[in-house]
Motif scaffolding. Sequence first.
Motif, PDB file in Angstrom:
ATOM      1  N   THR A 224      47.029 -30.371 -72.281  1.00 20.90           N
ATOM      2  CA  THR A 224      46.029 -29.420 -72.762  1.00 20.90           C
ATOM      3  C   THR A 224      45.300 -28.755 -71.612  1.00 20.90           C
ATOM      4  O   THR A 224      45.131 -27.534 -71.582  1.00 20.90           O
ATOM      5  CB  THR A 224      45.021 -30.139 -73.675  1.00 20.90           C
ATOM      6  N   LEU A 225      44.890 -29.561 -70.619  1.00 25.77           N
ATOM      7  CA  LEU A 225      44.179 -29.004 -69.476  1.00 25.77           C
ATOM      8  C   LEU A 225      45.063 -28.043 -68.687  1.00 25.77           C
ATOM      9  O   LEU A 225      44.597 -26.990 -68.234  1.00 25.77           O
ATOM     10  CB  LEU A 225      43.689 -30.144 -68.574  1.00 25.77           C
ATOM     11  N   ALA A 226      46.344 -28.398 -68.516  1.00 21.87           N
ATOM     12  CA  ALA A 226      47.253 -27.533 -67.774  1.00 21.87           C
ATOM     13  C   ALA A 226      47.427 -26.196 -68.480  1.00 21.87           C
ATOM     14  O   ALA A 226      47.394 -25.128 -67.839  1.00 21.87           O
ATOM     15  CB  ALA A 226      48.608 -28.218 -67.603  1.00 21.87           C
ATOM     16  N   LEU A 227      47.610 -26.226 -69.783  1.00 17.97           N
ATOM     17  CA  LEU A 227      47.803 -24.987 -70.539  1.00 17.97           C
ATOM     18  C   LEU A 227      46.542 -24.125 -70.502  1.00 17.97           C
ATOM     19  O   LEU A 227      46.615 -22.905 -70.275  1.00 17.97           O
ATOM     20  CB  LEU A 227      48.177 -25.309 -71.983  1.00 17.97           C
ATOM     21  N   VAL A 228      45.396 -24.748 -70.710  1.00 19.91           N
ATOM     22  CA  VAL A 228      44.140 -24.003 -70.678  1.00 19.91           C
ATOM     23  C   VAL A 228      43.912 -23.402 -69.296  1.00 19.91           C
ATOM     24  O   VAL A 228      43.496 -22.245 -69.161  1.00 19.91           O
ATOM     25  CB  VAL A 228      42.967 -24.918 -71.082  1.00 19.91           C
ATOM     26  N   TYR A 229      44.204 -24.179 -68.265  1.00 16.25           N
ATOM     27  CA  TYR A 229      43.994 -23.705 -66.898  1.00 16.25           C
ATOM     28  C   TYR A 229      44.878 -22.498 -66.603  1.00 16.25           C
ATOM     29  O   TYR A 229      44.414 -21.499 -66.032  1.00 16.25           O
ATOM     30  CB  TYR A 229      44.288 -24.827 -65.909  1.00 16.25           C
ATOM     31  N   GLU A 230      46.146 -22.564 -66.977  1.00 16.58           N
ATOM     32  CA  GLU A 230      47.053 -21.459 -66.692  1.00 16.58           C
ATOM     33  C   GLU A 230      46.655 -20.196 -67.454  1.00 16.58           C
ATOM     34  O   GLU A 230      46.711 -19.088 -66.902  1.00 16.58           O
ATOM     35  CB  GLU A 230      48.485 -21.858 -67.034  1.00 16.58           C
ATOM     36  N   LEU A 231      46.270 -20.344 -68.695  1.00 15.62           N
ATOM     37  CA  LEU A 231      45.876 -19.174 -69.481  1.00 15.62           C
ATOM     38  C   LEU A 231      44.531 -18.614 -69.032  1.00 15.62           C
ATOM     39  O   LEU A 231      44.276 -17.409 -69.175  1.00 15.62           O
ATOM     40  CB  LEU A 231      45.805 -19.546 -70.967  1.00 15.62           C
ATOM     41  N   ALA A 232      43.670 -19.471 -68.491  1.00 14.22           N
ATOM     42  CA  ALA A 232      42.313 -19.034 -68.150  1.00 14.22           C
ATOM     43  C   ALA A 232      42.181 -18.530 -66.722  1.00 14.22           C
ATOM     44  O   ALA A 232      41.166 -17.911 -66.379  1.00 14.22           O
ATOM     45  CB  ALA A 232      41.334 -20.196 -68.353  1.00 14.22           C
ATOM     46  N   PHE A 233      43.185 -18.767 -65.869  1.00 13.32           N
ATOM     47  CA  PHE A 233      43.025 -18.431 -64.454  1.00 13.32           C
ATOM     48  C   PHE A 233      42.747 -16.939 -64.256  1.00 13.32           C
ATOM     49  O   PHE A 233      41.824 -16.570 -63.522  1.00 13.32           O
ATOM     50  CB  PHE A 233      44.275 -18.849 -63.669  1.00 13.32           C
ATOM     51  N   ALA A 234      43.551 -16.082 -64.876  1.00 12.51           N
ATOM     52  CA  ALA A 234      43.364 -14.636 -64.698  1.00 12.51           C
ATOM     53  C   ALA A 234      42.007 -14.163 -65.211  1.00 12.51           C
ATOM     54  O   ALA A 234      41.289 -13.437 -64.498  1.00 12.51           O
ATOM     55  CB  ALA A 234      44.502 -13.871 -65.374  1.00 12.51           C
ATOM     56  N   PRO A 235      41.598 -14.552 -66.432  1.00 13.31           N
ATOM     57  CA  PRO A 235      40.250 -14.154 -66.866  1.00 13.31           C
ATOM     58  C   PRO A 235      39.149 -14.693 -65.961  1.00 13.31           C
ATOM     59  O   PRO A 235      38.171 -14.002 -65.676  1.00 13.31           O
ATOM     60  CB  PRO A 235      40.147 -14.737 -68.280  1.00 13.31           C
ATOM     61  N   MET A 237      39.322 -15.228 -62.812  1.00 12.56           N
ATOM     62  CA  MET A 237      39.270 -14.466 -61.570  1.00 12.56           C
ATOM     63  C   MET A 237      38.318 -13.287 -61.700  1.00 12.56           C
ATOM     64  O   MET A 237      37.623 -12.912 -60.743  1.00 12.56           O
ATOM     65  CB  MET A 237      40.673 -13.964 -61.202  1.00 12.56           C
ATOM     66  N   LEU A 238      38.259 -12.702 -62.894  1.00 10.19           N
ATOM     67  CA  LEU A 238      37.348 -11.584 -63.134  1.00 10.19           C
ATOM     68  C   LEU A 238      35.935 -12.057 -63.435  1.00 10.19           C
ATOM     69  O   LEU A 238      34.962 -11.558 -62.860  1.00 10.19           O
ATOM     70  CB  LEU A 238      37.869 -10.727 -64.293  1.00 10.19           C
ATOM     71  N   VAL A 239      35.812 -13.041 -64.310  1.00  8.68           N
ATOM     72  CA  VAL A 239      34.488 -13.483 -64.764  1.00  8.68           C
ATOM     73  C   VAL A 239      33.741 -14.235 -63.671  1.00  8.68           C
ATOM     74  O   VAL A 239      32.544 -14.042 -63.455  1.00  8.68           O
ATOM     75  CB  VAL A 239      34.627 -14.359 -66.026  1.00  8.68           C
ATOM     76  N   ALA A 240      34.471 -15.121 -62.973  1.00 13.32           N
ATOM     77  CA  ALA A 240      33.833 -15.981 -61.974  1.00 13.32           C
ATOM     78  C   ALA A 240      34.172 -15.551 -60.555  1.00 13.32           C
ATOM     79  O   ALA A 240      34.316 -16.385 -59.660  1.00 13.32           O
ATOM     80  CB  ALA A 240      34.263 -17.436 -62.211  1.00 13.32           C
ATOM     81  N   TRP A 241      34.302 -14.257 -60.317  1.00 13.33           N
ATOM     82  CA  TRP A 241      34.685 -13.765 -59.003  1.00 13.33           C
ATOM     83  C   TRP A 241      33.771 -14.264 -57.872  1.00 13.33           C
ATOM     84  O   TRP A 241      34.260 -14.613 -56.793  1.00 13.33           O
ATOM     85  CB  TRP A 241      34.714 -12.244 -59.016  1.00 13.33           C
ATOM     86  N   PRO A 242      32.449 -14.327 -58.056  1.00 16.15           N
ATOM     87  CA  PRO A 242      31.609 -14.846 -56.969  1.00 16.15           C
ATOM     88  C   PRO A 242      31.942 -16.283 -56.576  1.00 16.15           C
ATOM     89  O   PRO A 242      31.596 -16.712 -55.475  1.00 16.15           O
ATOM     90  CB  PRO A 242      30.187 -14.736 -57.540  1.00 16.15           C
TER      91      PRO A 242
END
Length: 328
Positions: A224-235, A237-242
């Motif tokens: 579950t963590l791996a799937l969530v991490y892979e799907l969430a990485f791109a968003p 990068m934008l949301v948590a850019w700082p």
Amino acid sequence: MNLPGTAGGPRAARAVGRRLHEIYVCQGHALDRLPLVRLTTGAAVVRTVWHLPPGRFLADYTRLADEAGEEPVEGRPMDPRAYEALRAVAAVSAGAWALGAGHPAVRVAANVSFGLLQRQVVRLDRALWSYNSHLNVFLGLLSLVDDVERDGDRDAAGYATAVVAALQSYYAAMYLQSGLAKVVTVGWKWTRGSTLRGAWAELGTPLGKRLSAVEPSPARAASTLALVYELAFAPLMLVAWPHRRLLGLSSAAFHGAVKATMDISFWHLSWYSVPLFAAPDRAVAACSRVLTAGRRNRWAGLGLAVAGAAAGAAPLVASWLKGRRARV
């Protein structure tokens, strides 16, 4: 006059616009990051060339596959001596380029030789393109913009920002593609952990095999963590850019956990997590001063290029000498 409840829309749009501008137009220290990304790419290409199968193996494998009546390998294998010469050209040119040799002939040699080598290996299995084809993309893109580092004006900084941001986006897209592939091929059943648990049991390290033998909870949580991490990485990068350095460190830790439990090394991504995300600006600037010394001093540049070429060729020469002694 804004209608009730609609004022947040324009504010959100402006916030998104500012964030996109920060990442793709005005990214700090992007010009300093280019040499470090170039070094990483050159080192990754050289390491890949070192570990490619020998030319004699490719020729023998093709012959055995044809004799066994299996599905024929596409095309004819390159002559083993020509293949080994191509490996030498790729290792030497990529090593020299990694340390600052910017002559167009060096860049062309690195791209063409590495592309031809990849083509020979993919003859065995087309799926191999998906493993490290991003190295071809990164090498080609960085080669095209190599001269940007020579200029320090505002336009060069903006151009460098666009290049670094494109590589960061490509990096994030690889995670997104991996997550979507799991959802499309397996579906949300992936989160049950049965696939991961089976992989631990069959391919895992001693730690992975121990995890596969206990109750399913660790496998479910990890899947579950791996799937969530892979799907969430791109968003993210934008949301948590700082906080992108934390994102880079989390990427390295993610692949470290995969290596520790399954002995599968996604070393390409682990390497790139540092120059693209995790490396602090001060460290990037210090590294850039060293790697761009050749831009300021001809002899320094020549020394760095020779050092890179020698480092790229040394393991290949050692393996050839070892093979010749074994035949004798």
